[in-house]
Design a protein around this motif. Structure first.
Motif, short mmCIF file in Angstrom:
data_model
loop_
_atom_site.label_atom_id
_atom_site.label_comp_id
_atom_site.label_asym_id
_atom_site.label_seq_id
_atom_site.Cartn_x
_atom_site.Cartn_y
_atom_site.Cartn_z
N ASP A 1 -11.89 2.76 -4.49
CA ASP A 1 -11.94 1.73 -5.53
C ASP A 1 -10.64 1.73 -6.33
OD1 ASP A 1 -14.47 0.93 -4.75
OD2 ASP A 1 -15.51 1.95 -6.41
N GLU B 1 -4.83 -4.62 -5.35
CA GLU B 1 -5.09 -5.93 -5.95
C GLU B 1 -4.00 -6.28 -6.96
OE1 GLU B 1 -8.55 -8.49 -8.25
OE2 GLU B 1 -8.81 -6.33 -8.03
N THR C 1 0.80 -1.23 0.00
CA THR C 1 0.00 0.00 0.00
C THR C 1 0.83 1.28 0.00
OG1 THR C 1 -0.17 0.02 2.42
CG2 THR C 1 -1.93 -1.11 1.20
N PHE D 1 -7.86 0.31 -4.12
CA PHE D 1 -7.95 -1.15 -4.01
C PHE D 1 -7.58 -1.85 -5.32
CE2 PHE D 1 -10.93 -0.50 -0.25
CZ PHE D 1 -9.98 -0.89 0.68
N GLU D 2 -7.82 -1.21 -6.45
CA GLU D 2 -7.37 -1.78 -7.73
C GLU D 2 -5.85 -1.88 -7.75
OE1 GLU D 2 -8.84 0.23 -11.23
OE2 GLU D 2 -10.90 0.13 -10.49
N ASN E 1 -0.90 -5.29 -6.87
CA ASN E 1 0.27 -5.65 -6.08
C ASN E 1 0.14 -7.06 -5.50
OD1 ASN E 1 1.30 -3.11 -6.58
ND2 ASN E 1 0.69 -2.27 -4.61
N PHE E 2 -1.08 -7.39 -5.04
CA PHE E 2 -1.34 -8.72 -4.49
C PHE E 2 -1.17 -9.80 -5.57
CE2 PHE E 2 -4.50 -12.12 -3.76
CZ PHE E 2 -4.00 -12.65 -2.57
N LEU E 3 -1.77 -9.55 -6.72
CA LEU E 3 -1.68 -10.53 -7.81
C LEU E 3 -0.23 -10.73 -8.26
CD1 LEU E 3 -4.84 -9.55 -9.88
CD2 LEU E 3 -4.55 -11.50 -8.32
N THR F 1 -13.97 -0.73 4.18
CA THR F 1 -14.14 -2.16 4.44
C THR F 1 -15.14 -2.46 5.55
OG1 THR F 1 -12.26 -2.20 5.96
CG2 THR F 1 -11.81 -2.69 3.64
#
Length: 141
Positions: free
Chosen positions: A104, A111, A25, A107-108, A113-115, A46
């Motif tokens: 939004d 996401e 983040t 969070f995109e 970064n997570f992927l 959240t």
């Protein structure tokens, strides 16, 4: 099972997760928003609708400081306050349309970064992670 050893693993896991969350983040915070304000927006996104006291307690920010930051976010048109039907003295806080749009987008990025972090995980790894998260959520919530 040694519960003390389990707790030590939990402590290590949470410390590691703090670092992972920070890494995922760190470049997400929109311009014009402080780190504290971003944390508040993320929590609201959240958990909405939510009260000032819930934000204060969860984020370890004093009530006066939470109130001050919420006022700043409201002035930026990122929040809405709604009177509680059951108690007119109580207010719920939600993201405004602009605040929801901002989060939004954040969070995109998170996401993405997570992927990126899990790109080499096998289907079995992903299923195990999904199951582990379900168990943690059920048992610790």
């Amino acid at each position: 099972m040694n519960k003390h050893a389990l707790f030590q693993k939990f402590v290590q896991f949470t410390a590691s997760m703090h670092q992972v969350v920070n890494d995922m983040t760190k470049d997400v915070k929109p311009d014009g928003i402080t780190a504290v304000q971003y944390s508040i927006l993320e929590y609201i996104a959240t958990s909405q609708p939510i009260t000032l006291s819930q934000i204060s307690e969860c984020l370890h920010i004093s009530m006066p400081n939470t109130s001050r930051e919420l006022k700043k976010l409201s002035e930026k048109n990122l929040l809405e306050k709604l009177d509680a039907a059951e108690d007119r003295r109580k207010q719920y806080i939600c993201l405004s349309t602009a605040g929801q749009t901002m989060m939004d987008k954040a969070f995109e990025q998170i996401e993405g970064n997570f992927l990126q972090r899990i790109k080499d995980a096998s289907d079995q790894d992903l299923e195990e992670m999904d199951h582990a998260l379900d168990v943690l959520y059920q048992k610790l919530d």
